[in-house]
Design a protein around this motif. Structure first.
Motif, mmCIF file in Angstrom:
data_model
loop_
_atom_site.group_PDB
_atom_site.id
_atom_site.type_symbol
_atom_site.label_atom_id
_atom_site.label_comp_id
_atom_site.label_asym_id
_atom_site.label_seq_id
_atom_site.Cartn_x
_atom_site.Cartn_y
_atom_site.Cartn_z
ATOM 1 N N ARG A 44 -82.139 22.614 90.327
ATOM 2 C CA ARG A 44 -82.018 21.154 90.494
ATOM 3 C C ARG A 44 -81.061 20.828 91.632
ATOM 4 N N GLY A 45 -81.042 19.545 91.991
ATOM 5 C CA GLY A 45 -80.034 19.062 92.939
ATOM 6 C C GLY A 45 -80.313 19.374 94.399
ATOM 7 N N ARG A 46 -81.541 19.736 94.727
ATOM 8 C CA ARG A 46 -81.866 19.988 96.142
ATOM 9 C C ARG A 46 -82.138 18.683 96.885
ATOM 10 N N LEU A 47 -82.085 18.766 98.195
ATOM 11 C CA LEU A 47 -82.555 17.659 99.028
ATOM 12 C C LEU A 47 -84.056 17.867 99.207
ATOM 13 N N LEU A 48 -84.829 16.922 98.668
ATOM 14 C CA LEU A 48 -86.287 17.058 98.665
ATOM 15 C C LEU A 48 -86.869 16.290 99.856
ATOM 16 N N ILE A 49 -87.612 16.985 100.700
ATOM 17 C CA ILE A 49 -88.159 16.403 101.932
ATOM 18 C C ILE A 49 -89.684 16.475 101.849
ATOM 19 N N GLU A 50 -90.345 15.349 102.132
ATOM 20 C CA GLU A 50 -91.824 15.390 102.100
ATOM 21 C C GLU A 50 -92.429 14.790 103.362
ATOM 22 N N PRO A 51 -92.873 15.638 104.290
ATOM 23 C CA PRO A 51 -93.562 15.124 105.478
ATOM 24 C C PRO A 51 -94.942 14.580 105.098
ATOM 25 N N GLY A 52 -95.292 13.415 105.620
ATOM 26 C CA GLY A 52 -96.599 12.824 105.313
ATOM 27 C C GLY A 52 -96.687 12.337 103.886
ATOM 28 N N PRO B 274 -88.776 10.918 102.208
ATOM 29 C CA PRO B 274 -90.194 10.821 102.530
ATOM 30 C C PRO B 274 -90.362 10.531 104.013
ATOM 31 N N MET B 275 -91.280 11.254 104.651
ATOM 32 C CA MET B 275 -91.564 11.011 106.076
ATOM 33 C C MET B 275 -93.023 10.582 106.197
ATOM 34 N N ASP B 276 -93.274 9.569 107.019
ATOM 35 C CA ASP B 276 -94.665 9.165 107.243
ATOM 36 C C ASP B 276 -94.808 8.469 108.587
ATOM 37 N N ILE B 277 -96.012 8.543 109.134
ATOM 38 C CA ILE B 277 -96.264 7.987 110.457
ATOM 39 C C ILE B 277 -96.511 6.478 110.388
ATOM 40 N N PHE C 40 -94.727 13.827 111.870
ATOM 41 C CA PHE C 40 -94.149 15.114 111.450
ATOM 42 C C PHE C 40 -94.740 16.303 112.195
ATOM 43 N N SER C 41 -95.863 16.076 112.908
ATOM 44 C CA SER C 41 -96.407 17.188 113.684
ATOM 45 C C SER C 41 -95.547 17.433 114.929
ATOM 46 N N HIS C 42 -94.636 16.503 115.169
ATOM 47 C CA HIS C 42 -93.813 16.520 116.372
ATOM 48 C C HIS C 42 -92.395 17.002 116.047
ATOM 49 N N SER C 43 -91.808 16.468 114.966
ATOM 50 C CA SER C 43 -90.475 16.902 114.569
ATOM 51 C C SER C 43 -90.224 16.530 113.112
ATOM 52 N N LEU C 44 -89.201 17.151 112.527
ATOM 53 C CA LEU C 44 -88.856 16.904 111.127
ATOM 54 C C LEU C 44 -87.391 16.470 111.057
#
Ligand code: AVJ
Length: 319
Positions: A77-85, A106-109, A137-141
Motif C-alpha cells: 500500500r501507499g504507492r504513488l499510483l500513475i495512470e497514463p491515458g 491520472p494522465m490524459d490527452i 503520454f506517448s511523448h512524456s510521463l
C-alpha cells in the motif's frame, strides 16, 4: 474541498493540424490514433467498451476485481499510483480500496475529459489526493512535483500499449522504467493473440460504434480545422493483419475527393484509405521478452480462462 490539482503539459504535443498536414502528404495516408480522443471521441470509446463484441474491458475488469487484493499484497500500500491515458478512470476504481495509494496521478490527452473524471473521482474517494495531468503520454510521463515522494506503481490497463508499434512500445516501456525508478512497479493489461474471428468482431461491432469512433477523426477535421469533408464519404474498415500481429483500422474513401488545408490540395482516390490505428496483440511470451529487454521483470501475471487478455505485474530489474 477535494484535493485535485491540474497540470497542463498539452501544448508541447503535435497538433491535429500538423498531424493532418503530415498524414495527408504521405503516400500511405495516416492519422495517429491519439487524435480520436477529443471529448466526443472519448465518449464514443466509452461506448465501444460497452459493446458485447469488444471483450477487453469486461474481461480485464473481471480480472482486476478478483486480483485487487493479490496485487495489493505484491505491490504494497501507499504507492504513488500513475495512470497514463486514464480516460474516465473507471478501472482504477477496482483497485483503489485495496491499494490505498498515497496519491493518484491520472494522465490524459483530453483536458475536458480529464477534468471531469478527476473531479468526480476525488469526490468519490475523499482520502485520495489527485494530481490530474493533461499530457500526450506517448511523448512524456511528467509526474507533477507536488505529488508525494512514494514508491511508484504505474497502471497501464486496456491494452493501450497496442497502439504503439514494437519499437515505440519498447521506448515507452523504457520510459516507464525510468519514470517509476528502481523501486517502481508496472501493472499492465495487454490483449493477447487469439482466434481472428474474435479479434475482427471486436473492431466491427454490430451497433457501428467503432465505425463512428473512427469517423470522429473526420468530424474533428471539420470542426477544428474547418475542412470541407463529409464523414459519410468514409467507410470504416478494421481487420486483423496476422503477419504484423495487429488489428488495423482504416477510413476508406467511398469516392474520389480532395481535402484542402493551408492552400494545399490532397487527393483521395475512390477506395484509398487513411490508416487511423494499429492495435498490436501480444502472446505472453512475446510481451515478457519485450519487457525484459526494457529492464522489467514479471512478479506475476494472469490470464483469464479463455486466454483473451493478460495482466502483468512487473518490477524494475536489478542492474
Ligand atoms: C484503447 C488502443 C486499447 O486498440 O483496442 C478500440 C482502441 N480502437 N476500438 C484498442 C480501440 C477501436 C483500443 N485501445
Amino acid at each position: 474541498m477535494h484535493k485535485v490539482t491540474f497540470h497542463d503539459h498539452k501544448p508541447k504535443t503535435l497538433s491535429l493540424h500538423d498531424a493532418v498536414l503530415d498524414g495527408l502528404s504521405r503516400e500511405d495516408k495516416r492519422i495517429p490514433p491519439k487524435f480520436f480522443y477529443d471529448a466526443r471521441g472519448s465518449k464514443l470509446f466509452e461506448r465501444i467498451c460497452e459493446q458485447p463484441e469488444y471483450y477487453p474491458p469486461s474481461v480485464e475488469c473481471d480480472m482486476l476485481g478478483g486480483l485487487a487484493d493479490e496485487i495489493a499484497q505484491l505491490a504494497g500500500r501507499g504507492r504513488l499510483l500513475i495512470e497514463p491515458g486514464a480516460g474516465s478512470a473507471a478501472k482504477v476504481r477496482l483497485l483503489l480500496d485495496a491499494l490505498r495509494p498515497a496519491a493518484f496521478v491520472p494522465m490524459d490527452i483530453s483536458f475536458d475529459f480529464l477534468k471531469s473524471a478527476a473531479t468526480q473521482l476525488a469526490g468519490e474517494y475523499p482520502w485520495l489526493p489527485v494530481h490530474a495531468t493533461c499530457v500526450d503520454f506517448s511523448h512524456s510521463l511528467p509526474v507533477p512535483e507536488a505529488a508525494p515522494d512514494a514508491p511508484r506503481l504505474l497502471f497501464f490497463p486496456g491494452s493501450s500499449l497496442g497502439n504503439f508499434d514494437r519499437a515505440e512500445a519498447g521506448a515507452f516501456l523504457s520510459r516507464v522504467r525510468d519514470t517509476i525508478g528502481s523501486d517502481g512497479m508496472l501493472l499492465i493489461g495487454v490483449d493477447t493473440k487469439k482466434d481472428e474471428a474474435v479479434l475482427n468482431a471486436a473492431y466491427n461491432d454490430a451497433a457501428g460504434i467503432t465505425a463512428e469512433f473512427n469517423r470522429n477523426l473526420i468530424h474533428r477535421m471539420r470542426r477544428e480545422l474547418d475542412l470541407q469533408v463529409d464523414p459519410d464519404t468514409f467507410e470504416h474498415k478494421a481487420f486483423y493483419n496476422a503477419e504484423a500481429g495487429r488489428i488495423e483500422m482504416h477510413l476508406v474513401s467511398r469516392e474520389p475527393q480532395h481535402i484542402e488545408l493551408d492552400g494545399k490540395r490532397f487527393r483521395l482516390a475512390e477506395g484509398e484509405s487513411l490508416h487511423t490505428e494499429n492495435s498490436y496483440k501480444y502472446a505472453p511470451e512475446e510481451f515478457l521478452s519485450m519487457a525484459a529487454g526494457c529492464g522489467l521483470q514479471p512478479l506475476r501475471y494472469w490470464l483469464d480462462e479463455q486466454r483473451l487478455f493478460a495482466i502483468y505485474l512487473l518490477r524494475v530489474a536489478d542492474i
